[in-house]
Design a protein around this motif. Structure first.
Motif, PDB file in Angstrom:
ATOM      1  N   GLY A 108      46.559  38.148  48.909  1.00 15.58           N
ATOM      2  CA  GLY A 108      47.212  38.953  49.926  1.00 15.58           C
ATOM      3  C   GLY A 108      48.727  38.896  49.886  1.00 15.58           C
ATOM      4  N   LYS A 109      49.284  37.919  49.187  1.00 14.15           N
ATOM      5  CA  LYS A 109      50.736  37.790  49.098  1.00 14.15           C
ATOM      6  C   LYS A 109      51.347  38.789  48.108  1.00 14.15           C
ATOM      7  N   PHE A 110      50.503  39.414  47.287  1.00 14.29           N
ATOM      8  CA  PHE A 110      51.006  40.266  46.218  1.00 14.29           C
ATOM      9  C   PHE A 110      50.832  41.739  46.574  1.00 14.29           C
ATOM     10  N   ASP A 111      51.949  42.457  46.593  1.00  9.06           N
ATOM     11  CA  ASP A 111      51.917  43.906  46.779  1.00  9.06           C
ATOM     12  C   ASP A 111      51.908  44.541  45.385  1.00  9.06           C
ATOM     13  N   LEU A 112      50.733  44.747  44.850  1.00 11.75           N
ATOM     14  CA  LEU A 112      50.605  45.234  43.477  1.00 11.75           C
ATOM     15  C   LEU A 112      51.130  46.651  43.320  1.00 11.75           C
ATOM     16  N   GLU A 113      51.138  47.408  44.392  1.00 15.09           N
ATOM     17  CA  GLU A 113      51.571  48.803  44.310  1.00 15.09           C
ATOM     18  C   GLU A 113      53.054  48.954  43.987  1.00 15.09           C
ATOM     19  N   GLN A 114      53.830  47.896  44.153  1.00 14.71           N
ATOM     20  CA  GLN A 114      55.266  48.002  43.874  1.00 14.71           C
ATOM     21  C   GLN A 114      55.577  47.925  42.378  1.00 14.71           C
ATOM     22  N   TYR A 115      54.550  47.674  41.559  1.00 13.86           N
ATOM     23  CA  TYR A 115      54.762  47.558  40.119  1.00 13.86           C
ATOM     24  C   TYR A 115      54.238  48.785  39.384  1.00 13.86           C
ATOM     25  N   ASP A 116      54.782  49.001  38.214  1.00 12.58           N
ATOM     26  CA  ASP A 116      54.314  50.091  37.353  1.00 12.58           C
ATOM     27  C   ASP A 116      53.179  49.630  36.449  1.00 12.58           C
ATOM     28  N   TYR A 117      53.231  48.354  36.058  1.00 15.11           N
ATOM     29  CA  TYR A 117      52.213  47.805  35.159  1.00 15.11           C
ATOM     30  C   TYR A 117      51.840  46.397  35.596  1.00 15.11           C
ATOM     31  N   ILE A 118      50.566  46.078  35.456  1.00 12.96           N
ATOM     32  CA  ILE A 118      50.037  44.743  35.727  1.00 12.96           C
ATOM     33  C   ILE A 118      49.434  44.221  34.434  1.00 12.96           C
ATOM     34  N   ILE A 119      49.870  43.048  34.012  1.00 14.21           N
ATOM     35  CA  ILE A 119      49.281  42.395  32.846  1.00 14.21           C
ATOM     36  C   ILE A 119      48.473  41.201  33.315  1.00 14.21           C
ATOM     37  N   ASP A 120      47.215  41.205  32.981  1.00 14.83           N
ATOM     38  CA  ASP A 120      46.300  40.122  33.337  1.00 14.83           C
ATOM     39  C   ASP A 120      46.156  39.179  32.147  1.00 14.83           C
ATOM     40  N   ALA A 121      46.733  37.973  32.298  1.00 19.57           N
ATOM     41  CA  ALA A 121      46.566  36.931  31.294  1.00 19.57           C
ATOM     42  C   ALA A 121      46.010  35.676  31.966  1.00 19.57           C
ATOM     43  N   ILE A 122      45.137  35.889  32.942  1.00 17.19           N
ATOM     44  CA  ILE A 122      44.502  34.791  33.676  1.00 17.19           C
ATOM     45  C   ILE A 122      43.319  34.266  32.878  1.00 17.19           C
ATOM     46  N   ASP A 123      43.105  32.946  32.945  1.00 18.59           N
ATOM     47  CA  ASP A 123      42.002  32.313  32.217  1.00 18.59           C
ATOM     48  C   ASP A 123      40.764  32.103  33.082  1.00 18.59           C
ATOM     49  N   SER A 124      40.959  31.801  34.355  1.00 24.27           N
ATOM     50  CA  SER A 124      39.844  31.526  35.255  1.00 24.27           C
ATOM     51  C   SER A 124      39.002  32.781  35.454  1.00 24.27           C
ATOM     52  N   LEU A 125      37.710  32.682  35.223  1.00 24.64           N
ATOM     53  CA  LEU A 125      36.818  33.831  35.342  1.00 24.64           C
ATOM     54  C   LEU A 125      36.851  34.413  36.751  1.00 24.64           C
ATOM     55  N   ARG A 126      36.746  33.575  37.753  1.00 28.27           N
ATOM     56  CA  ARG A 126      36.703  34.042  39.140  1.00 28.27           C
ATOM     57  C   ARG A 126      37.993  34.756  39.525  1.00 28.27           C
ATOM     58  N   ASP A 127      39.136  34.143  39.199  1.00 29.60           N
ATOM     59  CA  ASP A 127      40.423  34.731  39.575  1.00 29.60           C
ATOM     60  C   ASP A 127      40.732  35.972  38.744  1.00 29.60           C
ATOM     61  N   LYS A 128      40.318  35.966  37.507  1.00 30.56           N
ATOM     62  CA  LYS A 128      40.521  37.131  36.644  1.00 30.56           C
ATOM     63  C   LYS A 128      39.738  38.327  37.181  1.00 30.56           C
ATOM     64  N   ALA A 129      38.490  38.084  37.555  1.00 28.41           N
ATOM     65  CA  ALA A 129      37.661  39.155  38.111  1.00 28.41           C
ATOM     66  C   ALA A 129      38.277  39.699  39.392  1.00 28.41           C
ATOM     67  N   LEU A 130      38.805  38.817  40.227  1.00 27.01           N
ATOM     68  CA  LEU A 130      39.432  39.231  41.479  1.00 27.01           C
ATOM     69  C   LEU A 130      40.635  40.121  41.205  1.00 27.01           C
ATOM     70  N   LEU A 131      41.486  39.722  40.262  1.00 28.59           N
ATOM     71  CA  LEU A 131      42.667  40.529  39.933  1.00 28.59           C
ATOM     72  C   LEU A 131      42.261  41.893  39.388  1.00 28.59           C
ATOM     73  N   ILE A 132      41.262  41.924  38.519  1.00 29.75           N
ATOM     74  CA  ILE A 132      40.813  43.195  37.949  1.00 29.75           C
ATOM     75  C   ILE A 132      40.325  44.136  39.051  1.00 29.75           C
ATOM     76  N   ILE A 133      39.532  43.612  39.974  1.00 35.00           N
ATOM     77  CA  ILE A 133      39.032  44.439  41.073  1.00 35.00           C
ATOM     78  C   ILE A 133      40.189  44.979  41.904  1.00 35.00           C
ATOM     79  N   ASN A 134      41.118  44.099  42.277  1.00 33.04           N
ATOM     80  CA  ASN A 134      42.223  44.521  43.144  1.00 33.04           C
ATOM     81  C   ASN A 134      43.199  45.440  42.420  1.00 33.04           C
ATOM     82  N   ALA A 135      43.464  45.156  41.150  1.00 35.55           N
ATOM     83  CA  ALA A 135      44.420  45.966  40.398  1.00 35.55           C
ATOM     84  C   ALA A 135      43.883  47.373  40.158  1.00 35.55           C
TER      85      ALA A 135
END
Length: 257
Positions: A108-135
Motif C-alpha cells: 500500500g505504500k507504493f503508488d505504482l501509477e506514478q511510474y511509466d515502467y515497473i521491473i519485477d526482479a523479486i525472488d520470493s514467489l509470494r511477493d512476486k505474485a503479489l507485485l504481478i497482480i497489482n502491477a
C-alpha cells in the motif's frame, strides 16, 4: 561532460527519444543479481528517474553476481550502494532508494501509477505474485518481469516471452500454479525474461538461511517455496546480468519505439 555523457546513445536513437528517456520514470523491485544490472543499464541509457526498492544488505555470498556487492560494501543496504553508484554515473538522474521489501504489508505504500515502467526482479514467489497482480491492475505503467535466473549457464538460452508462453522455467510454472490455485490472475499480459535451462547444483549446500537471489523455484522445491530454509541454487554473473540487461532493453526499446 553533460553533453558527452549520452552522445553515443543519442547518436543511435535520436534527440526525441533521448528526451523521452530523460522524462521516463522506472521503478525496480529488487536490486540483486538481476535488478542491479537492469538499473545500471537504464541509467547509462539516459533514464531520468529511477526508484530502487530493496531492503536487503550486501552479503559476501552476493559478490559473485550482484553489482553493488564488493568486499567494501558487505553489510551496506543494496539500494543505498546502488544509488551512490548510479549518481556517480549520471548526477542529473533522480535516484530514489526505497528501503523496503514489497510484501502484503508494504504494498500500500507504493503508488505504482506514478511510474511509466515497473521491473519485477523479486525472488520470493509470494511477493512476486503479489507485485504481478497489482502491477497488471494498473492502467498506465508497463510491467516487465524476470523469471528464475539461478541454475543457468548458457547465455544463449535466455529469451523473452509473454508470461503465459514462458516454457521450461520452474519459477514461471510455480507462479502460474499459484494464480490458478488462488483464482486471482494477472489483469493483462506482460513480457518476461527467462531461460528454459536448468543446470543442476553440483556443489554442497551452504549451511545457512536463504539469501537474496537464491530462493527460486526448481523441480525439487516447487512445493516448499514458502519455507524459510529451502534449497540454495547456484548462480553466475554472466547469466544474471544478461537477465537484467534484457529487462532494461525492453524498457529502452519500448520508449524509443
Amino acid at each position: 561532460m553533460t553533453t558527452e555523457r549520452f552522445n553515443r546513445v543519442e547518436l543511435l536513437v535520436g534527440s526525441e527519444a533521448m528526451s523521452r528517456l530523460a522524462s521516463t520514470r522506472v521503478i525496480i523491485f529488487g536490486v540483486g543479481g538481476v535488478g542491479s544490472w537492469a538499473a545500471e543499464s537504464l541509467v547509462r541509457s539516459g533514464i531520468g528517474h529511477l526508484a530502487l526498492v530493496d531492503f536487503d544488505r550486501v552479503e559476501a555470498s552476493n559478490i559473485n553476481r550482484q553489482l553493488p556487492a564488493t568486499t567494501s560494501t558487505v553489510g551496506h543496504i543494496k539500494a543505498d550502494v546502488m544509488a551512490d553508484r548510479l549518481l556517480d554515473i549520471n548526477p542529473d538522474c533522480e535516484i530514489v532508494p526505497i528501503r523496503e521489501f514489497y510484501t502484503e504489508s508494504t504494498a500500500g505504500k507504493f503508488d505504482l501509477e506514478q511510474y511509466d515502467y515497473i521491473i519485477d526482479a523479486i525472488d520470493s514467489l509470494r511477493d512476486k505474485a503479489l507485485l504481478i497482480i497489482n502491477a497488471t491492475r494498473c492502467r498506465h505503467p508497463k510491467l516487465f518481469s524476470s523469471m528464475g535466473a539461478a541454475l543457468k549457464m548458457d547465455a544463449t538460452a535466455i529469451d523473452i516471452a509473454e508470461f503465459w508462453k514462458v516454457q521450461g522455467c520452474p519459477l514461471a510454472a510455480a507462479l502460474r500454479r499459484k494464480f490458478k490455485h488462488s483464482g486471482v490472475y494477472p489483469s493483462k499480459k506482460f513480457k518476461c525474461v527467462y531461460s528454459p535451462e536448468i543446470y543442476r547444483n553440483r556443489g554442497p549446500q551452504p549451511a545457512s538461511d536463504l539469501t537474496d537471489g537464491q530462493h527460486e523455484a526448481t523441480p525439487d522445491n516447487l512445493d516448499t517455496m514458502t519455507v524459510k530454509k529451502a534449497q540454495i541454487n547456484g548462480t553466475m554473473a554472466h547469466t544474471t546480468a544478461i537477465f537484467g540487461f534484457m529487462l532494461a532493453g525492453l524498457v529502452v526499446s519500448d520508449i524509443c519505439r
